[in-house]
Design a protein around this motif. Structure first.
Motif, PDB file in Angstrom:
ATOM      1  N   HIS A   1      -2.001  -0.079  -0.341  1.00 20.57           N
ATOM      2  CA  HIS A   1      -1.890  -0.472  -1.734  1.00 20.57           C
ATOM      3  C   HIS A   1      -3.239  -0.300  -2.429  1.00 20.57           C
ATOM      4  CE1 HIS A   1      -0.929  -2.729  -5.301  1.00 20.57           C
ATOM      5  NE2 HIS A   1       0.343  -2.656  -4.935  1.00 20.57           N
ATOM      6  N   GLU A   2      -3.205   0.228  -3.661  1.00 19.72           N
ATOM      7  CA  GLU A   2      -4.468   0.488  -4.365  1.00 19.72           C
ATOM      8  C   GLU A   2      -5.283  -0.762  -4.633  1.00 19.72           C
ATOM      9  OE1 GLU A   2      -4.245   3.090  -7.903  1.00 19.72           O
ATOM     10  OE2 GLU A   2      -2.399   3.857  -6.991  1.00 19.72           O
ATOM     11  N   ARG A   3      -4.624  -1.910  -4.666  1.00 20.50           N
ATOM     12  CA  ARG A   3      -5.383  -3.124  -4.964  1.00 20.50           C
ATOM     13  C   ARG A   3      -5.718  -3.927  -3.720  1.00 20.50           C
ATOM     14  NH1 ARG A   3      -2.354  -4.082  -9.637  1.00 20.50           N
ATOM     15  NH2 ARG A   3      -3.264  -2.857 -11.326  1.00 20.50           N
ATOM     16  N   SER A   4      -5.309  -3.430  -2.543  1.00 18.85           N
ATOM     17  CA  SER A   4      -5.594  -4.216  -1.341  1.00 18.85           C
ATOM     18  C   SER A   4      -7.099  -4.264  -1.114  1.00 18.85           C
ATOM     19  CB  SER A   4      -4.892  -3.607  -0.128  1.00 18.85           C
ATOM     20  OG  SER A   4      -5.384  -2.305   0.096  1.00 18.85           O
ATOM     21  N   ILE A   5      -7.538  -5.366  -0.532  1.00 18.64           N
ATOM     22  CA  ILE A   5      -8.978  -5.572  -0.362  1.00 18.64           C
ATOM     23  C   ILE A   5      -9.600  -4.461   0.469  1.00 18.64           C
ATOM     24  CG2 ILE A   5     -10.736  -7.096   0.640  1.00 18.64           C
ATOM     25  CD1 ILE A   5      -8.956  -9.414  -0.062  1.00 18.64           C
ATOM     26  N   ARG A   6      -8.916  -4.067   1.555  1.00 18.39           N
ATOM     27  CA  ARG A   6      -9.546  -3.068   2.415  1.00 18.39           C
ATOM     28  C   ARG A   6      -9.676  -1.716   1.716  1.00 18.39           C
ATOM     29  NH1 ARG A   6      -5.457  -1.408   7.143  1.00 18.39           N
ATOM     30  NH2 ARG A   6      -3.561  -1.128   5.928  1.00 18.39           N
ATOM     31  N   PHE A   7      -8.718  -1.415   0.839  1.00 14.93           N
ATOM     32  CA  PHE A   7      -8.814  -0.159   0.118  1.00 14.93           C
ATOM     33  C   PHE A   7      -9.985  -0.188  -0.869  1.00 14.93           C
ATOM     34  CE2 PHE A   7      -7.665   2.725  -3.413  1.00 14.93           C
ATOM     35  CZ  PHE A   7      -7.639   3.910  -2.703  1.00 14.93           C
TER      36      PHE A   7
ATOM     37  N   GLN B   1      -7.855   8.047  -7.108  1.00  6.41           N
ATOM     38  CA  GLN B   1      -7.569   6.811  -6.390  1.00  6.41           C
ATOM     39  C   GLN B   1      -6.119   6.772  -5.908  1.00  6.41           C
ATOM     40  OE1 GLN B   1      -9.157   3.312  -8.149  1.00  6.41           O
ATOM     41  NE2 GLN B   1      -7.341   2.090  -7.716  1.00  6.41           N
ATOM     42  N   GLN B   2      -5.251   7.241  -6.790  1.00  4.72           N
ATOM     43  CA  GLN B   2      -3.835   7.205  -6.463  1.00  4.72           C
ATOM     44  C   GLN B   2      -3.507   8.124  -5.279  1.00  4.72           C
ATOM     45  OE1 GLN B   2      -1.651   8.619  -9.768  1.00  4.72           O
ATOM     46  NE2 GLN B   2       0.222   7.515  -9.217  1.00  4.72           N
ATOM     47  N   VAL B   3      -4.107   9.310  -5.304  1.00  5.32           N
ATOM     48  CA  VAL B   3      -3.845  10.261  -4.232  1.00  5.32           C
ATOM     49  C   VAL B   3      -4.352   9.736  -2.891  1.00  5.32           C
ATOM     50  CG1 VAL B   3      -4.545  12.515  -3.317  1.00  5.32           C
ATOM     51  CG2 VAL B   3      -3.722  12.325  -5.659  1.00  5.32           C
ATOM     52  N   VAL B   4      -5.578   9.226  -2.841  1.00  4.34           N
ATOM     53  CA  VAL B   4      -6.084   8.750  -1.557  1.00  4.34           C
ATOM     54  C   VAL B   4      -5.328   7.529  -1.061  1.00  4.34           C
ATOM     55  CG1 VAL B   4      -8.384   9.756  -1.373  1.00  4.34           C
ATOM     56  CG2 VAL B   4      -8.078   7.709  -2.727  1.00  4.34           C
ATOM     57  N   ALA B   5      -4.940   6.651  -1.977  1.00  4.82           N
ATOM     58  CA  ALA B   5      -4.159   5.490  -1.545  1.00  4.82           C
ATOM     59  C   ALA B   5      -2.849   5.962  -0.926  1.00  4.82           C
ATOM     60  CB  ALA B   5      -3.892   4.554  -2.719  1.00  4.82           C
ATOM     61  N   GLY B   6      -2.297   7.036  -1.516  1.00  7.44           N
ATOM     62  CA  GLY B   6      -1.067   7.608  -0.955  1.00  7.44           C
ATOM     63  C   GLY B   6      -1.312   8.216   0.421  1.00  7.44           C
ATOM     64  N   TYR B   7      -2.409   8.964   0.558  1.00  8.22           N
ATOM     65  CA  TYR B   7      -2.739   9.561   1.864  1.00  8.22           C
ATOM     66  C   TYR B   7      -2.936   8.489   2.938  1.00  8.22           C
ATOM     67  CZ  TYR B   7      -3.681  14.218  -0.179  1.00  8.22           C
ATOM     68  OH  TYR B   7      -3.573  15.434  -0.790  1.00  8.22           O
ATOM     69  N   LEU B   8      -3.583   7.393   2.526  1.00  5.69           N
ATOM     70  CA  LEU B   8      -3.858   6.341   3.509  1.00  5.69           C
ATOM     71  C   LEU B   8      -2.662   5.411   3.680  1.00  5.69           C
ATOM     72  CD1 LEU B   8      -7.508   5.355   2.518  1.00  5.69           C
ATOM     73  CD2 LEU B   8      -6.790   6.422   4.653  1.00  5.69           C
TER      74      LEU B   8
END
Ligand code: TRP
Length: 467
Positions: free
Chosen positions: A435-441, A425-432
């Motif tokens: 924020h990991e907790r944002s609704i769209r994520f 999760q952390q890696v993809v949030a970084g790629y995108l």
């Protein structure tokens, strides 16, 4: 190597090839997505499969299945900074993932890209031929049998098909050889607004015809009795095909995207534009079909057999007919360049070819492979290469089936599973860069981990084993 434009981005290597503007990228990516699938395939599928319900399922499948995979594909391309094979190799090293992923996503996408382009460009050739026929007024006062005859005459002649197929590839090569910024981006910035303009003219014209209300109802009314499980799965397959995912073209385009671009927002724009064009194409086509009392459920012949009859009867038919086929050419060309670029970038990267040589080699290979499709309509039309396996179908039928149902869905599933499960999760949030907790994520993760894989697997199993 592809180093025609060197621009430094903060924190990135100065040797990267990048889009010169966000608008340019958006036009190129929408151009890749908007293709024959939207204008030729979507309307006849909707026509055969229950109108409004099909459209609704298609829109849902686009948002819940195809869009999440598009986001993942662009993201992987940007993070790996290369086309499918090289990007996957880089990502595997970065993340310590299994090398299997390079096979499934990287090589799977490359094979799919080359196969897709081989037949896409044959149909692209038809659109060129029909543009010339429209300009020359060859549709004037033709009837159903005459129109069917014109089409048959074209596909029966391997020389004609070969020539137009070649011309279409040559046009794509002329654009791609210019490079990402000066070829693809520059042409997309001209061709896409033109495509929207021509489409708008056709929809406005269609709105003035007496068949508009019927066309509207045909496209949007819920016709439950024509809708089936089959139609449901066709809608998922079409959403996938229409958004150009699973071929690595979006990965290649993503590799030229700056770090500052918002991949999620841009993907949503691509999906909305793509869907809008499909629906507008339906709104341009069906009123005309009804106005001239023609059959809306013709299937693949809707564009090449039914519509010319209408253009041959209407006032200003030469203008509107030409406009329509120019629309198809623009749609096909902006899609084919994204696939050709994928092949060219691959050869340039892995075989160290210059862009010119890579373009010539790619174009030639694709043209040669396309001959299998060309001959499927004439000299090999009764040859079924897989008959010994109990599969009837020409080379064209088989290649189309393999690409649309096996490769596209297989690679798409691979992308969803890799981005959703193999990467943290952390890696993809970084790629995108979200924020990991944002609704769209969170929404995207649920779609890419669960909803998209289920949708893809169900569509795949049905297409391959139950239909
Ligand atoms: N989306 C294209 C269309 O609608 C077809 C397509 C499928 C495609 N996959 C692709 C185009 C990959 C370019 C790249 O016609």
């Amino acid at each position: 190597m592809l180093n025609e434009n060197k621009k430094s981005q903060p924190g990135e290597s100065p040797n990267l090839t990048l889009w010169s503007s966000k608008f340019g990228f958006l036009m190129a990516a929408i151009g890749s997505a908007v293709g024959l699938g939207n204008i030729w395939r979507f309307p006849y599928l909707a026509g055969q499969n229950g109108g409004g319900i099909f459209v609704l399922v298609y829109v849902l499948a686009t948002l819940l299945v195809a869009l999440p995979v598009l986001i993942a594909e662009l993201m992987l391309g940007r993070a790996g900074r290369a086309g499918p094979v090289a990007a996957m190799r880089a990502l595997i090293v970065q993340n310590g993932s299994s090398r299997v992923w390079t096979g499934i996503i990287g090589w799977g996408a490359m094979v799919a890209a080359v196969l897709l382009l081989s037949y896409y460009s044959v149909i692209g050739g038809w659109t060129l031929k029909y543009t010339f026929s429209a300009i020359l007024g060859l549709f004037t006062h033709i009837d159903q049998s005459h129109s069917a005859h014109l089409f048959q005459e074209m596909v029966n002649n391997p020389w004609v098909l070969m020539a137009y197929h070649g011309l279409f590839i040559l046009l794509s090569m002329l654009i791609v050889v210019g490079g990402v910024e000066k070829g693809i981006e520059k042409s997309a910035v001209i061709m896409m607004p033109l495509l929207f303009l021509v489409l708008a003219i056709l929809v406005i014209y269609a709105a003035t015809t007496p068949g508009f209300a019927r066309g509207w109802h045909f496209l949007f009314d819920f016709n439950v009795k024509n809708f089936s499980m089959r139609a449901f799965l066709a809608a998922i397959g079409q959403a996938f095909f229409a958004l150009s995912v699973g071929i690595g073209a979006m990965m290649t385009y993503g590799s030229y995207l700056t770090k500052s671009a918002d991949v999620m927002a841009v993907s949503l724009k691509i999906a909305l534009a793509d869907t809008l064009v499909a629906i507008l194409a339906g709104l341009a086509i069906f009123p005309i079909v009804f106005t001239y009392a023609l059959a809306p459920t013709e299937g693949p012949g809707l564009t090449f057999v039914t519509l010319p009859i209408a253009f041959g009867q209407m006032t200003g038919g030469i203008f509107f007919g030409t406009a329509f086929f120019v629309l198809l050419v623009l749609a096909a060309l902006t899609s084919s360049i994204s696939v050709l670029e994928t092949f060219v970038a691959f050869l340039a990267h892995h075989f160290n070819m210059g862009r010119f040589v890579a373009t010539v080699v790619s174009g030639f290979v694709v043209w040669l492979l396309g001959l299998l499709t060309v001959f499927s309509f004439n000299i090999l039309s009764s040859f079924h290469p897989l008959e010994f396996l109990g599969i009837t179908g020409t080379f064209f039928n088989i290649i189309d089936f393999l690409v649309s149902n096996v490769f596209l869905l297989g690679v798409g599933l691979g992308i969803a599973v890799y981005a959703g499960w193999a990467l943290t999760q952390q890696v993809v949030a970084g790629y995108l860069d979200v924020h990991e907790r944002s609704i769209r994520f969170v929404l995207w993760r649920v779609c890419v981990r669960v909803i998209a894989p289920i949708g893809i697997v169900v569509a795949f199993v049905f297409e391959c084993f139950l239909s």
